[in-house]
Design a protein around this motif. Structure first.
Motif, PDB file in Angstrom:
ATOM      1  N   SER A  86      26.289  42.460  39.109  1.00  0.00           N
ATOM      2  CA  SER A  86      26.376  43.280  40.325  1.00  0.00           C
ATOM      3  C   SER A  86      27.776  43.147  40.918  1.00  0.00           C
ATOM      4  N   ILE A  87      28.106  44.046  41.819  1.00  0.00           N
ATOM      5  CA  ILE A  87      29.365  43.932  42.559  1.00  0.00           C
ATOM      6  C   ILE A  87      29.373  42.624  43.340  1.00  0.00           C
ATOM      7  N   SER A  88      28.243  42.274  43.944  1.00  0.00           N
ATOM      8  CA  SER A  88      28.171  40.998  44.684  1.00  0.00           C
ATOM      9  C   SER A  88      28.544  39.830  43.788  1.00  0.00           C
ATOM     10  N   TRP A  89      27.946  39.775  42.599  1.00  0.00           N
ATOM     11  CA  TRP A  89      28.229  38.661  41.700  1.00  0.00           C
ATOM     12  C   TRP A  89      29.685  38.684  41.263  1.00  0.00           C
ATOM     13  N   LEU A  90      30.201  39.843  40.898  1.00  0.00           N
ATOM     14  CA  LEU A  90      31.581  39.934  40.402  1.00  0.00           C
ATOM     15  C   LEU A  90      32.593  39.484  41.448  1.00  0.00           C
ATOM     16  N   VAL A  91      32.424  39.928  42.686  1.00  0.00           N
ATOM     17  CA  VAL A  91      33.371  39.545  43.743  1.00  0.00           C
ATOM     18  C   VAL A  91      33.173  38.078  44.125  1.00  0.00           C
ATOM     19  N   TRP A  92      31.928  37.635  44.204  1.00  0.00           N
ATOM     20  CA  TRP A  92      31.666  36.216  44.479  1.00  0.00           C
ATOM     21  C   TRP A  92      32.302  35.353  43.385  1.00  0.00           C
ATOM     22  N   HIS A  93      32.092  35.719  42.137  1.00  0.00           N
ATOM     23  CA  HIS A  93      32.600  34.942  41.010  1.00  0.00           C
ATOM     24  C   HIS A  93      34.134  34.900  41.003  1.00  0.00           C
ATOM     25  N   LEU A  94      34.785  36.030  41.152  1.00  0.00           N
ATOM     26  CA  LEU A  94      36.252  36.004  41.113  1.00  0.00           C
ATOM     27  C   LEU A  94      36.801  35.168  42.261  1.00  0.00           C
ATOM     28  N   THR A  95      36.107  35.204  43.388  1.00  0.00           N
ATOM     29  CA  THR A  95      36.540  34.397  44.533  1.00  0.00           C
ATOM     30  C   THR A  95      36.278  32.918  44.288  1.00  0.00           C
ATOM     31  N   ARG A  96      35.132  32.601  43.712  1.00  0.00           N
ATOM     32  CA  ARG A  96      34.812  31.199  43.421  1.00  0.00           C
ATOM     33  C   ARG A  96      35.816  30.615  42.429  1.00  0.00           C
ATOM     34  N   VAL A  97      36.162  31.376  41.383  1.00  0.00           N
ATOM     35  CA  VAL A  97      37.133  30.879  40.397  1.00  0.00           C
ATOM     36  C   VAL A  97      38.475  30.634  41.077  1.00  0.00           C
ATOM     37  N   GLN A  98      38.925  31.596  41.868  1.00  0.00           N
ATOM     38  CA  GLN A  98      40.207  31.437  42.555  1.00  0.00           C
ATOM     39  C   GLN A  98      40.180  30.226  43.482  1.00  0.00           C
TER      40      GLN A  98
END
Length: 169
Positions: free
Chosen positions: A40-52
């Motif tokens: 989902s968009i939620s997961w993708l944005v959460w994930h990219l933010t978590r990695v950063q």
């Protein structure tokens, strides 16, 4: 232009794209999956933010914004506390749900500001520092930050694709 300025520009472009993807979407759209195994968009944005957040905090020797600013509590995910999304199953992806884009963007913006703060204090010589010896060759700070930028770019592009699919439905 020095290395810090180049990275600041790159991360600024990611911020623009993250906001463009999330702004104006309903919770249903943010959490929608175009098929049961999709992100989902939620997961993708959460994930990219978590990695950063994870990688920058590690390089800086600081605490992640996720925990330090209470984003973990605000999201209230049924996942391990320091999960960043690597190795997530489709069921795990489904656990990353938000009620609004404000939560996603709030966390993203906080991590982004921490990233810019850290990068802004670096000199060109700092980018040669080894930050991860588990790889051959060992990973330098410069390579790690470019890797995060590449990962962010990939995931925000995927989120933009999902948004486009949802808008055409």
């Amino acid at each position: 232009m020095n290395s810090s300025a180049v990275l600041t520009d790159g991360f600024g472009r990611i911020k623009e794209e993250v906001h463009a993807v999330v702004d104006g979407l309903s919770a249903d759209d943010l959490n929608a999956r175009i098929d049961p195994g999709a992100n989902s968009i939620s997961w993708l944005v959460w994930h990219l933010t978590r990695v950063q957040d994870d990688h920058v905090a590690d390089a800086a020797g600081s605490q992640q914004v996720w925990a330090a600013q209470g984003w973990d509590d605000r999201f209230g995910l049924a996942l391990p506390a320091l999960s960043i999304g690597y190795g997530h199953t489709p069921a795990d992806v489904g656990k990353v749900r938000v009620d609004s884009g404000d939560l996603l963007l709030g966390y993203y913006d906080a991590a982004h500001e921490r990233t810019l703060e850290y990068i802004g204090g670096l000199r060109d010589a700092d980018f040669d520092r080894i930050v991860d010896e588990r790889w051959s060759p060992p990973v330098t700070l410069g390579v790690r930050l470019v890797s995060v930028l590449g990962d962010d770019s990939q995931h925000v592009g995927q989120a933009a694709y999902v948004r486009g699919v949802l808008e055409r439905r």
